[in-house]
Design an enzyme around this catalytic site. Structure first.
Site, PDB file in Angstrom:
ATOM      1  N   SER A  77       0.868  -1.216   0.010  1.00  0.00           N
ATOM      2  CA  SER A  77      -0.037   0.085  -0.095  1.00  0.00           C
ATOM      3  C   SER A  77       1.029   1.395  -0.009  1.00  0.00           C
ATOM      4  CB  SER A  77      -0.815   0.075   1.295  1.00  0.00           C
ATOM      5  OG  SER A  77      -1.386   1.134   1.510  1.00  0.00           O
TER       6      SER A  77
ATOM      7  N   TYR B 103      -2.672  -0.428  10.785  1.00  0.00           N
ATOM      8  CA  TYR B 103      -2.518  -0.851   9.164  1.00  0.00           C
ATOM      9  C   TYR B 103      -1.105  -0.518   8.470  1.00  0.00           C
ATOM     10  CZ  TYR B 103      -4.155  -1.083   4.572  1.00  0.00           C
ATOM     11  OH  TYR B 103      -4.270  -1.106   3.135  1.00  0.00           O
TER      12      TYR B 103
ATOM     13  N   LYS C 280       1.694  -2.962   6.721  1.00  0.00           N
ATOM     14  CA  LYS C 280       2.252  -2.664   5.254  1.00  0.00           C
ATOM     15  C   LYS C 280       3.542  -2.638   5.207  1.00  0.00           C
ATOM     16  CE  LYS C 280      -1.685  -3.904   3.396  1.00  0.00           C
ATOM     17  NZ  LYS C 280      -2.076  -5.187   2.524  1.00  0.00           N
TER      18      LYS C 280
END
Ligand SMILES: NC(=O)C1=CN([C@@H]2O[C@H](COP(=O)(O)OP(=O)(O)OC[C@H]3O[C@@H](n4cnc5c(N)ncnc54)[C@H](O)[C@@H]3O)[C@@H](O)[C@H]2O)C=CC1
Ligand SMILES: CC(=O)C(C)=O
Length: 257
Positions: free
Chosen positions: A139, A152, A156
Site C-alpha cells: 500500500s 495498518y 504494510k
C-alpha cells in the site's frame, strides 16, 4: 497449457479486479476468500463470462488453509505459476487507543497471511522445478505511515520488508517476489476507513475522509480495481521476469519514492 494463478481475498474489491484481469489474459484462476457466500457468487459470475475459475474458501491467517489452497489449485489445474497475496484488513484507531486485539488481528491477517502464502507457493514452485511469481498487496501505507492508520501502516511496512527478504532468498529458485502498492481505491475497505475516520473527527461528514485523501492525488481521480489489476497483471507476466524485491506504487501520484 494455460497459466494458473491464485488470488487471495478475491471475492470482491481489488482481488476480484485482479482475478478478472488475469482471467481475461488467459489464466486459470483460483479465487479465494473467507466470505464463502460472496466467493460463491463471484465464482458463478466469472464462470458466466466463460472464465476458467474455481473458488476455495479459506482464512489467510491460518497456515494450513494457505497450504490447502495451493493443494486445491494444483489438484484442479495441475500446476501453479502465480500466487497473489491480496487479502488484507484495515483498522482506524487513534494511536493512544490501539489495543492488543487490533494489533494481533491485523498482523495475523496482513502479515502472517503473506508469509504463509509465500511459503506455500514457494514450496510448490520448488517442487515443480519451475519459475514462479509471488505478488503481495502492500500500500502507500507501506511507504508512508498515516495518522489513525498506525497498525495498518505497520503491517504494510512489514509486507514490504518480507517482500525484500523473500525475494533475496527465493531468487536462486527463479522465484520472484514483488508487491503492488495501491493508493486510494473505492472498495469496501475505504468505505469502512471513511466511516471510522469520520467518527473520530469533529468536522468531517460521511464521505469526506475519502474525499480528503483523494483530493491529494495528482492525476485527480481515485483508483479503480482495474488500475491495480494492470500492475499485478504485469508482475504476473513474463515481461516482469527481471524484477524482484520491489514494492511498486500505483497511486495516481500521491507518494513519491
Ligand atoms: N482499497 C484501497 O484503497 C487499498 C487497498 N490495499 C490493499 O489491497 C488489498 C485488497 O483491498 P480491498 O479490495 O480494498 O479490500 P476489501 O475489504 O474490499 O476486500 C478484501 C477481501 O479480502 C477478504 N478477506 C478478509 N480477511 C480475509 C482472510 N482472513 N482470509 C481470506 N480472505 C479475507 C474479504 O472477505 C474481502 O473479500 C488489501 O490487502 C488492502 O490492504 C492497499 C492500498 C489501498
Ligand atoms: C487502504 C490503504 O491502504 C490506504 C492507506 O488508503
Amino acid at each position: 497449457m494455460s497459466k494458473v494463478a491464485v488470488v487471495t481475498g478475491s471475492a470482491g474489491g481489488l482481488g476480484r479486479g485482479i482475478a478478472e484481469k488475469l482471467c481475461s489474459n488467459g489464466f486459470s484462476v483460483v479465487l479465494h476468500d473467507i466470505n464463502e457466500d460472496l466467493l460463491n457468487k463471484t465464482v458463478e459470475e466469472l464462470k458466466g463470462k466463460n472464465f476458467d475459475v474455481i473458488g476455495v474458501k479459506g482464512d489467510v491467517s491460518k497456515r494450513e488453509d494457505q497450504f490447502n489452497l495451493v493443494k486445491e489449485a494444483v489438484d484442479k489445474f495441475g500446476h501453479l505459476d502465480v500466487f497473489v497475496n491480496n487479502a488484507g484488513i484495515d483498522a482506524v484507531t487513534p494511536f493512544l487507543l490501539i489495543k492488543e486485539d487490533e494489533l494481533n488481528r491485523l498482523f495475523r491477517i496482513n502479515v502472517n497471511g503473506v508469509v504463509f502464502g509465500t511459503q506455500a507457493a514457494a514450496e510448490q514452485f520448488i517442487r515443480q522445478n519451475t519459475k514462479g511469481k509471488i505478488i503481495n498487496a502492500c500500500s502507500i501505507a507501506g511507504h508512508e505511515a498515516y495518522a489513525m492508520l498506525g497498525t495498518y501502516s505497520a503491517t504494510k511496512h512489514a509486507v514490504r520488508s518480507f517482500t525484500h527478504s523473500a525475494a533475496k532468498e527465493l531468487a536462486k529458485h527463479q522465484i520472484t517476489v514483488n508487491a503492488y502498492c495501491p493508493g486510494i481505491a473505492k472498495t469496501k475497505m475505504w468505505d469502512r476507513i471513511d466511516e471510522e475516520m469520520v467518527k473520530y473527527s469533529d468536522d468531517l461528514k460521511p464521505g469526506e475522509a475519502f474525499e480528503k485523501f483523494s483530493s491529494e492525488i495528482a492525476l485527480q481521480r481515485y483508483q479503480t480495481p482495474e488500475d491495480v489489476a494492470n500492475l499485478v497483471d504485469f508482475l504476473a507476466s513474463d515481461a516482469s521476469d527481471y524484477i524482484t524485491g520491489q514494492a511498486i506504487l500505483t497511486d495516481g501520484g500521491l507518494v513519491y519514492r
